[in-house]
Enzyme design. Structure first.
Site, PDB file in Angstrom:
ATOM      1  N   ASN A   1     -13.663  -3.124   1.824  1.00 17.34           N
ATOM      2  CA  ASN A   1     -14.275  -2.682   2.248  1.00 17.34           C
ATOM      3  C   ASN A   1     -15.110  -2.629   0.557  1.00 17.34           C
ATOM      4  OD1 ASN A   1     -12.374  -0.992   4.344  1.00 17.34           O
ATOM      5  ND2 ASN A   1     -10.876  -0.143   3.310  1.00 17.34           N
TER       6      ASN A   1
ATOM      7  N   HIS B   1      -9.590  -5.527  -2.821  1.00 16.17           N
ATOM      8  CA  HIS B   1      -8.335  -5.876  -2.644  1.00 16.17           C
ATOM      9  C   HIS B   1      -8.311  -5.918  -1.223  1.00 16.17           C
ATOM     10  CE1 HIS B   1      -9.976  -1.140  -2.563  1.00 16.17           C
ATOM     11  NE2 HIS B   1      -8.931  -1.082  -1.318  1.00 16.17           N
ATOM     12  N   PHE B   2      -8.062  -6.808  -0.892  1.00 13.26           N
ATOM     13  CA  PHE B   2      -7.949  -7.076   0.709  1.00 13.26           C
ATOM     14  C   PHE B   2      -6.492  -6.181   1.012  1.00 13.26           C
ATOM     15  CE2 PHE B   2      -9.715 -10.947  -1.022  1.00 13.26           C
ATOM     16  CZ  PHE B   2     -10.774 -11.285   0.231  1.00 13.26           C
ATOM     17  N   HIS B   3      -6.476  -5.932   2.209  1.00 17.92           N
ATOM     18  CA  HIS B   3      -6.170  -5.025   3.110  1.00 17.92           C
ATOM     19  C   HIS B   3      -5.421  -6.402   3.917  1.00 17.92           C
ATOM     20  CE1 HIS B   3      -6.419  -0.296   2.059  1.00 17.92           C
ATOM     21  NE2 HIS B   3      -7.551  -1.450   1.660  1.00 17.92           N
TER      22      HIS B   3
ATOM     23  N   GLN C   1     -14.767   2.606   0.978  1.00 20.83           N
ATOM     24  CA  GLN C   1     -13.371   1.951  -0.668  1.00 20.83           C
ATOM     25  C   GLN C   1     -13.178   3.649  -1.491  1.00 20.83           C
ATOM     26  OE1 GLN C   1     -15.880  -0.691  -2.536  1.00 20.83           O
ATOM     27  NE2 GLN C   1     -13.788  -1.156  -4.123  1.00 20.83           N
TER      28      GLN C   1
ATOM     29  N   ASP D   1       1.277  -1.064  -0.210  1.00 18.89           N
ATOM     30  CA  ASP D   1       0.066   0.078  -0.412  1.00 18.89           C
ATOM     31  C   ASP D   1       0.698   1.320   0.020  1.00 18.89           C
ATOM     32  OD1 ASP D   1      -3.676   0.834   1.047  1.00 18.89           O
ATOM     33  OD2 ASP D   1      -1.666   2.136   1.302  1.00 18.89           O
TER      34      ASP D   1
HETATM   35  P1  AMP Z   1      -9.906   1.131   0.513  1.00 22.72           P
HETATM   36  O1  AMP Z   1      -9.701   2.912   1.403  1.00 22.72           O
HETATM   37  O2  AMP Z   1      -9.659   0.132   0.968  1.00 22.72           O
HETATM   38  O3  AMP Z   1     -10.156   1.628  -1.412  1.00 22.72           O
HETATM   39  O4  AMP Z   1      -7.959   1.277  -0.061  1.00 22.72           O
HETATM   40  C1  AMP Z   1      -7.034   0.954  -1.224  1.00 22.72           C
HETATM   41  C2  AMP Z   1      -5.894   1.663  -0.170  1.00 22.72           C
HETATM   42  O5  AMP Z   1      -5.092   1.822  -1.586  1.00 22.72           O
HETATM   43  C3  AMP Z   1      -5.110   2.801   0.448  1.00 22.72           C
HETATM   44  O6  AMP Z   1      -4.429   2.284   1.769  1.00 22.72           O
HETATM   45  C4  AMP Z   1      -4.213   2.956  -0.559  1.00 22.72           C
HETATM   46  O7  AMP Z   1      -3.503   4.295   0.633  1.00 22.72           O
HETATM   47  C5  AMP Z   1      -3.746   3.047  -1.927  1.00 22.72           C
HETATM   48  N1  AMP Z   1      -3.232   2.649  -2.874  1.00 22.72           N
HETATM   49  C6  AMP Z   1      -4.073   3.745  -3.900  1.00 22.72           C
HETATM   50  N2  AMP Z   1      -3.343   4.663  -4.508  1.00 22.72           N
HETATM   51  C7  AMP Z   1      -2.317   3.230  -4.819  1.00 22.72           C
HETATM   52  C8  AMP Z   1      -1.130   2.951  -5.881  1.00 22.72           C
HETATM   53  N3  AMP Z   1      -1.014   3.627  -7.285  1.00 22.72           N
HETATM   54  N4  AMP Z   1      -0.783   2.280  -4.986  1.00 22.72           N
HETATM   55  C9  AMP Z   1      -0.213   1.022  -4.043  1.00 22.72           C
HETATM   56  N5  AMP Z   1      -1.668   1.990  -3.221  1.00 22.72           N
HETATM   57  C10 AMP Z   1      -2.203   2.394  -3.116  1.00 22.72           C
END
Ligand code: AMP
Ligand code: ZN
Length: 140
Positions: free
Chosen positions: A91, A104-106, A98, A37
């Protein structure tokens, strides 16, 4: 024919899958990829995604989800190199937080933070820090 929407025209994770956008990749196979991330909650915060675009779990066939879960399990095992405990998060939808609408899984290693769910003050990952984490998480 697999269910789910076509690749989004402007999806940053599709760009990462296609190599059009940079990422600190730590795992890749035919159907899935895992990368750091860019604004990690903790050291080693990893995202595990299917390569095919879909917004959420229900956009995928069970076999595709199985592939994602296998990769998630691989990365959970590797995350234990960094810390014994971790959270796995998903999310689904804007009101659930989201931001990127590609499933995506965190995977968030935990080091004993007093409030693990606090998400303010996240800093962009730098190359030096990322390089070390990539080395630890990409080794088989
Ligand atoms: P979500 O809130 O579950 O949609 O999380 C999206 C995640 O993607 C966030 O934790 C961001 O920090 C991460 N993110 C966004 N753009 C990128 C990127 N280009 N490379 C890696 N992580 C990213
Ligand atoms: Zn996408």
């Amino acid at each position: 024919m697999t269910p789910g929407p076509a690749p989004a025209e402007k999806c940053i994770f599709c760009d990462i899958v296609a190599g059009r956008a940079p990422a600190y990749k730590v795992y890749e196979d035919e159907q899935t990829v895992a990368f750091l991330d860019l604004f990690p909650l903790t050291r080693g915060h990893t995202l595990v995604i299917p390569k095919r675009h879909g917004a959420r779990l229900t956009d995928y066939a069970p076999e595709e989800l199985a592939a994602v879960l296998r990769t998630l399990e691989t990365m959970c095992r590797r995350a234990e190199r960094l810390a014994p405990d971790y959270n796995v998060g998903l999310n689904a939808g804007a009101t659930a937080g989201q931001i990127v609408f590609h499933l995506h899984f965190h995977l968030i290693p935990r080091y004993g933070e007093s409030n693990p769910f606090r998400s303010t003050g996240r800093k962009r990952l730098g190359d030096d820090e990322a390089g070390n984490v990539v080395a630890e998480l990409s080794a088989r």
